[in-house]
Design a protein around this motif. Structure first.
Motif, PDB file in Angstrom:
ATOM      1  N   ALA A   1       0.810  -1.124   0.126  1.00 14.57           N
ATOM      2  CA  ALA A   1       0.043  -0.153   0.091  1.00 14.57           C
ATOM      3  C   ALA A   1       0.951   1.160   0.009  1.00 14.57           C
ATOM      4  O   ALA A   1       1.971   1.122   0.533  1.00 14.57           O
ATOM      5  CB  ALA A   1      -0.975  -0.153   1.173  1.00 14.57           C
ATOM      6  N   GLN A   2       0.401   2.437  -0.663  1.00 16.80           N
ATOM      7  CA  GLN A   2       1.119   3.662  -0.512  1.00 16.80           C
ATOM      8  C   GLN A   2       0.578   4.437   0.656  1.00 16.80           C
ATOM      9  O   GLN A   2      -0.329   4.126   1.249  1.00 16.80           O
ATOM     10  CB  GLN A   2       0.648   4.512  -1.800  1.00 16.80           C
ATOM     11  CG  GLN A   2       0.956   3.763  -3.225  1.00 16.80           C
ATOM     12  CD  GLN A   2       0.634   4.431  -4.421  1.00 16.80           C
ATOM     13  OE1 GLN A   2      -0.114   5.536  -4.345  1.00 16.80           O
ATOM     14  NE2 GLN A   2       0.856   3.723  -5.487  1.00 16.80           N
ATOM     15  N   GLU A   3       1.295   5.394   0.930  1.00 18.32           N
ATOM     16  CA  GLU A   3       1.081   6.278   2.128  1.00 18.32           C
ATOM     17  C   GLU A   3      -0.355   7.106   1.627  1.00 18.32           C
ATOM     18  O   GLU A   3      -0.577   7.453   0.600  1.00 18.32           O
ATOM     19  CB  GLU A   3       2.097   7.225   2.448  1.00 18.32           C
ATOM     20  CG  GLU A   3       3.287   6.937   3.185  1.00 18.32           C
ATOM     21  CD  GLU A   3       4.347   7.547   3.540  1.00 18.32           C
ATOM     22  OE1 GLU A   3       4.069   8.347   4.634  1.00 18.32           O
ATOM     23  OE2 GLU A   3       5.274   7.761   2.908  1.00 18.32           O
ATOM     24  N   GLY A   4      -1.167   7.082   2.634  1.00 16.39           N
ATOM     25  CA  GLY A   4      -2.463   7.880   2.431  1.00 16.39           C
ATOM     26  C   GLY A   4      -3.663   6.986   1.940  1.00 16.39           C
ATOM     27  O   GLY A   4      -4.622   7.203   1.984  1.00 16.39           O
TER      28      GLY A   4
ATOM     29  N   SER B   1      -6.252   5.534   6.559  1.00 16.69           N
ATOM     30  CA  SER B   1      -5.337   6.106   5.835  1.00 16.69           C
ATOM     31  C   SER B   1      -3.855   5.751   6.438  1.00 16.69           C
ATOM     32  O   SER B   1      -3.224   5.764   7.488  1.00 16.69           O
ATOM     33  CB  SER B   1      -5.216   7.638   6.113  1.00 16.69           C
ATOM     34  OG  SER B   1      -4.304   8.193   5.539  1.00 16.69           O
ATOM     35  N   VAL B   2      -3.181   4.920   5.396  1.00 12.21           N
ATOM     36  CA  VAL B   2      -2.030   4.210   5.798  1.00 12.21           C
ATOM     37  C   VAL B   2      -0.775   5.147   5.904  1.00 12.21           C
ATOM     38  O   VAL B   2      -0.508   6.087   5.086  1.00 12.21           O
ATOM     39  CB  VAL B   2      -1.499   3.158   4.438  1.00 12.21           C
ATOM     40  CG1 VAL B   2      -0.277   2.688   5.055  1.00 12.21           C
ATOM     41  CG2 VAL B   2      -2.505   2.235   4.421  1.00 12.21           C
ATOM     42  N   ALA B   3      -0.139   5.075   7.192  1.00 15.00           N
ATOM     43  CA  ALA B   3       0.966   5.917   7.322  1.00 15.00           C
ATOM     44  C   ALA B   3       2.396   5.014   7.381  1.00 15.00           C
ATOM     45  O   ALA B   3       2.125   3.897   7.517  1.00 15.00           O
ATOM     46  CB  ALA B   3       0.962   6.807   8.690  1.00 15.00           C
ATOM     47  N   MET B   4       3.246   5.693   7.630  1.00 15.63           N
ATOM     48  CA  MET B   4       4.707   5.098   7.504  1.00 15.63           C
ATOM     49  C   MET B   4       4.806   4.144   8.713  1.00 15.63           C
ATOM     50  O   MET B   4       5.189   2.918   8.887  1.00 15.63           O
ATOM     51  CB  MET B   4       5.776   5.766   7.651  1.00 15.63           C
ATOM     52  CG  MET B   4       6.080   6.316   6.306  1.00 15.63           C
ATOM     53  SD  MET B   4       6.597   5.180   5.026  1.00 15.63           S
ATOM     54  CE  MET B   4       8.058   4.587   5.610  1.00 15.63           C
ATOM     55  N   SER B   5       4.044   4.344   9.915  1.00 15.46           N
ATOM     56  CA  SER B   5       4.090   3.508  11.255  1.00 15.46           C
ATOM     57  C   SER B   5       3.167   2.460  11.154  1.00 15.46           C
ATOM     58  O   SER B   5       3.167   1.660  11.948  1.00 15.46           O
ATOM     59  CB  SER B   5       3.747   4.391  12.277  1.00 15.46           C
ATOM     60  OG  SER B   5       2.320   5.025  11.862  1.00 15.46           O
ATOM     61  N   ASP B   6       2.281   2.531  10.036  1.00  9.69           N
ATOM     62  CA  ASP B   6       1.420   1.309   9.785  1.00  9.69           C
ATOM     63  C   ASP B   6       1.909  -0.036   8.960  1.00  9.69           C
ATOM     64  O   ASP B   6       1.313  -1.128   9.046  1.00  9.69           O
ATOM     65  CB  ASP B   6       0.064   1.831   9.114  1.00  9.69           C
ATOM     66  CG  ASP B   6      -0.580   2.714   9.833  1.00  9.69           C
ATOM     67  OD1 ASP B   6      -0.803   2.793  11.114  1.00  9.69           O
ATOM     68  OD2 ASP B   6      -1.289   3.773   9.117  1.00  9.69           O
TER      69      ASP B   6
ATOM     70  N   HIS C   1       5.441  -1.139   1.971  1.00 12.17           N
ATOM     71  CA  HIS C   1       5.296   0.176   1.625  1.00 12.17           C
ATOM     72  C   HIS C   1       5.555  -0.211   0.056  1.00 12.17           C
ATOM     73  O   HIS C   1       6.500  -0.565  -0.537  1.00 12.17           O
ATOM     74  CB  HIS C   1       6.238   1.167   2.290  1.00 12.17           C
ATOM     75  CG  HIS C   1       6.464   2.462   1.619  1.00 12.17           C
ATOM     76  ND1 HIS C   1       7.436   3.210   1.107  1.00 12.17           N
ATOM     77  CD2 HIS C   1       5.561   3.534   1.609  1.00 12.17           C
ATOM     78  CE1 HIS C   1       7.208   4.023   0.476  1.00 12.17           C
ATOM     79  NE2 HIS C   1       5.955   4.715   1.041  1.00 12.17           N
ATOM     80  N   ILE C   2       4.738   0.817  -0.694  1.00 13.13           N
ATOM     81  CA  ILE C   2       4.799   1.007  -2.092  1.00 13.13           C
ATOM     82  C   ILE C   2       5.170   2.715  -2.443  1.00 13.13           C
ATOM     83  O   ILE C   2       4.268   3.324  -1.920  1.00 13.13           O
ATOM     84  CB  ILE C   2       3.599   0.434  -3.042  1.00 13.13           C
ATOM     85  CG1 ILE C   2       3.265  -1.059  -2.504  1.00 13.13           C
ATOM     86  CG2 ILE C   2       3.661   0.829  -4.318  1.00 13.13           C
ATOM     87  CD1 ILE C   2       2.023  -1.356  -3.423  1.00 13.13           C
ATOM     88  N   PRO C   3       6.252   2.728  -2.773  1.00 13.81           N
ATOM     89  CA  PRO C   3       6.721   4.143  -3.009  1.00 13.81           C
ATOM     90  C   PRO C   3       5.317   4.960  -3.836  1.00 13.81           C
ATOM     91  O   PRO C   3       5.157   4.342  -4.950  1.00 13.81           O
ATOM     92  CB  PRO C   3       8.039   4.293  -3.731  1.00 13.81           C
ATOM     93  CG  PRO C   3       8.536   2.913  -3.375  1.00 13.81           C
ATOM     94  CD  PRO C   3       7.461   2.035  -3.380  1.00 13.81           C
TER      95      PRO C   3
END
Length: 402
Positions: free
Chosen positions: A194-197, A248-253, A276-278
């Motif tokens: 997933a991407q951030e957000g 809402s996916v964040a880096m901490s998730d 994480h997907i950039p």
């Protein structure tokens, strides 16, 4: 109510009697009821037709009945009374709801009475096919006994024992078969990106009976419903669909999540890793602009692109001979080689297609140079001087004379 009709022509002195053959019991004589059974009655029509009446017929009334006339010799006629009884399922010998462990053997029984003898049929209450031990599937099974070898969770459900003999109503009894087993979990995607957000939903499927307690954890901490996470569970008998929505996916998730299913027989869990997907970035388009060559470059390239002029038989004072033209070219080459290294590098980057007849604009004042020296019968020289980079460069322009 059953009745038996007997027709006889009798005289006044003869009497008609009804008897029960199997017990040799006299029921009626003429108009009189002899038996103490209050359900028995007798009627006649002008002493010619005599009718025996039995009210509230019971199964034990089944048998042979005789109509007898006291003539000499005696005259009689026998009729058989058949009493049919609708089916009835017996509670005691019939199986009740059963709870068994998965893998054990099961035997279901159904006993019914009725006349004629009822037929027994087994069906699933939900209309699904019955799964047998040899992996066969059938709509129904006939017989008083229904045996299942190594029962599994797919055979769990309500079964109907149906008794019928052609006499309405048909009756049935519901027997619930419950299969207990430890929880099982399977995950379709164990690695999810997933991407951030981005909003992301993780999913697990579990099976357990008795019904299980289901929840999500991360780093051994139970995830509760809140602004960040929303766990949800939907169940159907022994199946549970577990979902965890991350709003809402964040880096901490990013990391590992566990779905856990637990009942009285055991516990199991499944793991899903969220990576994480950039976020894709839009790179600016690079436009390469070709530098405009200096005036010296133009002069040099123009001279090299000229074809060798046809010499005149009688050269005039203003004609340019091959020797004079070569001298100008060599002088420009010498001047170009004497420049600093920076100008040499700059000239190397400038590429001019000398084979195409393109217009030279901007620095030379949008003037077109015609390289058709072969067609000139006579020429005259005109000097044009252009100032560039603090240097004065003179260009020889050949114009055709009429």
């Amino acid at each position: 109510m059953g009745s038996r009709r007997l027709k006889r022509h009798t005289g006044f002195l003869f009497q008609v009697a009804w008897l029960r053959v199997d017990t040799q019991t006299i029921l009626t004589i003429a108009n009189h009821v002899i038996t103490k059974n209050h359900r028995i009655g007798v009627t006649h029509s002008e002493h010619k037709t005599w009718l025996l009446h039995i009210r509230d017929v019971r199964e034990n009334d089944r048998g042979n009945y005789m109509c007898q006339i006291n003539t000499d010799p005696m005259k009689s006629q026998i009729g058989y009374l058949e009493v049919v009884v609708p089916p009835d399922i017996l509670d005691y010998p019939t199986s009740t709801d059963m709870v068994v462990r998965e893998g054990s053997n099961v035997s279901l029984r159904c006993e019914a009475t009725g006349s004629p003898t009822p037929n027994i049929t087994w069906r699933r209450e939900d209309g699904e096919l019955i799964i047998l031990g040899n992996s066969q599937e059938v709509a129904s099974i006939e017989g008083r006994a229904f045996n299942i070898t190594k029962v599994n969770r797919l055979q769990m459900g309500a079964y109907l024992c149906i008794a019928s003999n052609g006499v309405p109503p048909t009756v049935s009894k519901r027997i619930m078969l419950v299969v207990h087993f430890t929880p099982m979990i399977w995950i379709q995607n164990q690695l999810v990106g997933a991407q951030e957000g981005q909003q992301m939903t993780l999913e697990c499927h579990s099976e357990a009976f008795p019904k299980s307690i289901n929840y999500w954890t991360r780093e051994n901490v139970i995830i509760a419903n809140g602004e960040k996470y929303e766990p949800s569970f939907s169940d159907n008998v022994y199946k549970v669909h577990m979902k965890l929505m991350i709003r809402s996916v964040a880096m901490s998730d990013y990391g590992s999540y566990k779905c856990i299913s637990k009942n009285s027989l055991g516990e199991t869990d499944g793991s899903i890793k969220l990576y994480h997907i950039p976020t894709p970035t839009t790179e600016p388009t690079t436009t390469s602009t070709m530098p405009i060559p200096t005036t010296v470059d133009l002069v040099e390239n123009i001279q090299w692109s000229r074809q060798k002029p046809v010499p005149s038989l009688e050269p005039g004072s203003n004609e340019i001979t091959d020797a004079s033209l070569s001298t100008v070219v060599r002088s420009e080459e010498t001047r170009s080689r004497s420049r600093p290294n920076q100008e040499e590098n700059h000239e190397a980057e400038n590429v001019i297609d000398t084979n195409s007849h393109k217009s030279i604009d901007d620095d030379v004042g949008q003037r077109r140079i015609d390289n058709t020296a072969q067609s000139m019968s006579s020429t005259s020289s005109t000097w044009r001087c252009v100032t560039r980079s603090s240097a004065v460069i003179c260009i020889i322009v050949l114009s055709a004379l009429s």
